[in-house]
Write an enzyme that holds these catalytic residues in place. Structure first.
Site, PDB file in Angstrom:
ATOM      1  N   HIS A  49      52.901  14.037  20.020  1.00  0.00           N
ATOM      2  CA  HIS A  49      52.567  13.512  20.295  1.00  0.00           C
ATOM      3  C   HIS A  49      52.411  13.907  22.492  1.00  0.00           C
ATOM      4  O   HIS A  49      51.068  13.514  22.575  1.00  0.00           O
ATOM      5  CB  HIS A  49      50.936  12.569  20.091  1.00  0.00           C
ATOM      6  CG  HIS A  49      50.965  12.798  19.037  1.00  0.00           C
ATOM      7  ND1 HIS A  49      49.587  13.936  19.092  1.00  0.00           N
ATOM      8  CD2 HIS A  49      50.615  12.299  17.337  1.00  0.00           C
ATOM      9  CE1 HIS A  49      49.432  13.602  17.035  1.00  0.00           C
ATOM     10  NE2 HIS A  49      50.403  12.792  17.002  1.00  0.00           N
ATOM     11  N   ARG A  71      43.381  21.441  18.521  1.00  0.00           N
ATOM     12  CA  ARG A  71      41.966  22.422  18.605  1.00  0.00           C
ATOM     13  C   ARG A  71      40.546  21.556  19.288  1.00  0.00           C
ATOM     14  O   ARG A  71      40.912  21.357  20.211  1.00  0.00           O
ATOM     15  CB  ARG A  71      41.372  21.496  16.845  1.00  0.00           C
ATOM     16  CG  ARG A  71      41.419  20.507  16.697  1.00  0.00           C
ATOM     17  CD  ARG A  71      41.206  19.720  15.896  1.00  0.00           C
ATOM     18  NE  ARG A  71      39.657  20.073  14.723  1.00  0.00           N
ATOM     19  CZ  ARG A  71      40.066  19.165  13.307  1.00  0.00           C
ATOM     20  NH1 ARG A  71      40.499  17.929  12.735  1.00  0.00           N
ATOM     21  NH2 ARG A  71      38.814  19.749  12.308  1.00  0.00           N
ATOM     22  N   SER A  79      37.768  13.529  14.854  1.00  0.00           N
ATOM     23  CA  SER A  79      38.852  13.404  14.206  1.00  0.00           C
ATOM     24  C   SER A  79      39.650  11.295  14.954  1.00  0.00           C
ATOM     25  O   SER A  79      39.810  11.060  14.214  1.00  0.00           O
ATOM     26  CB  SER A  79      40.252  14.454  14.597  1.00  0.00           C
ATOM     27  OG  SER A  79      41.271  14.373  13.239  1.00  0.00           O
ATOM     28  N   TYR A 137      43.668  25.471  15.782  1.00  0.00           N
ATOM     29  CA  TYR A 137      43.446  24.898  14.303  1.00  0.00           C
ATOM     30  C   TYR A 137      42.485  25.782  13.976  1.00  0.00           C
ATOM     31  O   TYR A 137      42.882  26.776  13.161  1.00  0.00           O
ATOM     32  CB  TYR A 137      43.379  23.330  14.675  1.00  0.00           C
ATOM     33  CG  TYR A 137      42.467  23.199  12.879  1.00  0.00           C
ATOM     34  CD1 TYR A 137      43.916  23.161  12.240  1.00  0.00           C
ATOM     35  CD2 TYR A 137      41.506  23.037  12.361  1.00  0.00           C
ATOM     36  CE1 TYR A 137      43.306  22.155  10.871  1.00  0.00           C
ATOM     37  CE2 TYR A 137      41.082  22.633  11.545  1.00  0.00           C
ATOM     38  CZ  TYR A 137      42.487  22.425  10.537  1.00  0.00           C
ATOM     39  OH  TYR A 137      42.222  22.107   8.834  1.00  0.00           O
ATOM     40  N   LYS A 204      39.805  15.922   6.076  1.00  0.00           N
ATOM     41  CA  LYS A 204      38.587  17.319   5.808  1.00  0.00           C
ATOM     42  C   LYS A 204      39.097  17.977   6.087  1.00  0.00           C
ATOM     43  O   LYS A 204      38.935  19.339   5.519  1.00  0.00           O
ATOM     44  CB  LYS A 204      36.856  16.904   6.824  1.00  0.00           C
ATOM     45  CG  LYS A 204      36.178  15.967   6.079  1.00  0.00           C
ATOM     46  CD  LYS A 204      35.071  15.700   6.570  1.00  0.00           C
ATOM     47  CE  LYS A 204      34.006  14.824   5.970  1.00  0.00           C
ATOM     48  NZ  LYS A 204      32.157  14.812   6.667  1.00  0.00           N
TER      49      LYS A 204
END
Length: 241
Positions: A49, A71, A79, A137, A204
């Protein structure tokens, strides 16, 4: 692509073990001993990261390939907030949505402001497209087949016509799908480095779920931040499913 396919086909090794994280899985847990990548088995695949500007020069100047996946910031925030609350210690209070949003809006995060994080890799992908592949994403979800081929070509191992005709790409997509990965036993139990439960890495995988959490004022504020930080860069995101 046979090595990639075979590795994920094992289905008994958690993905973060197959592709270890630099700052946690390799160097973060070491006690005075830091392995040199040249002593590790090839092909060497790592995740991180770390912002581009903070990468060591040996990575920036080498011939290694970097694939950056991000994203839209609305879903990124939700998230991150949910994930961080799952990692909290029992003795610490839950981070409320308002508290988390205020921190996110100010760029307070372990790896710095997310917009700076994205822009670092975005600019490098434009300057050196052979070095950095920038993926969204939302685009991956929209056309998985195209992007799997794109990744293969970027890595210098494109699929052959025979592999495409025999359904290798579709098999990889099915094997690495969110539903398949989440349903694997190895991702339901156990923990990464005995700290982060494997199941927490799967939530999800939806686009636009932020609409179920953010107030109109939050949306307006974050929209303005995004407009300001990404203005003139050519980088934009689709925020609805």
């Amino acid at each position: 692509m046979s090595i990639y396919f075979k590795a994920f086909g094992a289905q008994k090794i958690q993905s973060h073990q197959l592709v270890p994280i630099f700052e946690f899985g390799i160097y973060g847990e070491m006690k005075g001993h830091f392995p040199h990548p040249s002593n590790m088995i090839e092909p060497r695949l790592f995740s991180t990261h770390i912002p581009f500007h903070a990468l060591v020069n040996s990575i920036k100047e080498s011939n290694c390939k970097i694939i950056y996946i991000c994203r839209n910031l609305f879903d990124t925030f939700i998230s991150t907030w949910i994930f961080m609350n799952k990692l909290k210690q029992d003795s610490t209070p839950m981070l409320t949505l308002d508290e988390a949003f205020e921190m996110f809006s100010k760029g307070i995060h372990t790896y710095g402001p997310w917009w700076n994080h994205m822009m670092g890799y975005w600019k490098e992908s434009i300057a050196r497209p052979h070095k950095v592949l920038f993926l969204k994403y939302e685009d991956l979800k929209e056309d998985v087949n195209f992007n799997v081929k794109r990744v293969a070509e970027f890595l210098g191992c494109p699929f052959t016509q025979e592999e495409e005709s025999s359904g290798v790409i579709e098999s990889i997509i099915k094997l690495c799908s969110f539903e398949k990965m989440k349903d694997l036993e190895v991702n339901k139990f156990g923990a990464l480095n005995k700290k982060i439960e494997n199941k927490h890495f799967f939530w999800k995988a939806e686009i636009g779920d932020w609409e179920n959490y953010l107030s109109p004022l939050m949306v307006e504020k974050l929209s303005k931040i995004i407009e300001d930080k990404l203005s003139g860069s050519g980088l934009s995101f689709r925020v609805h499913s």
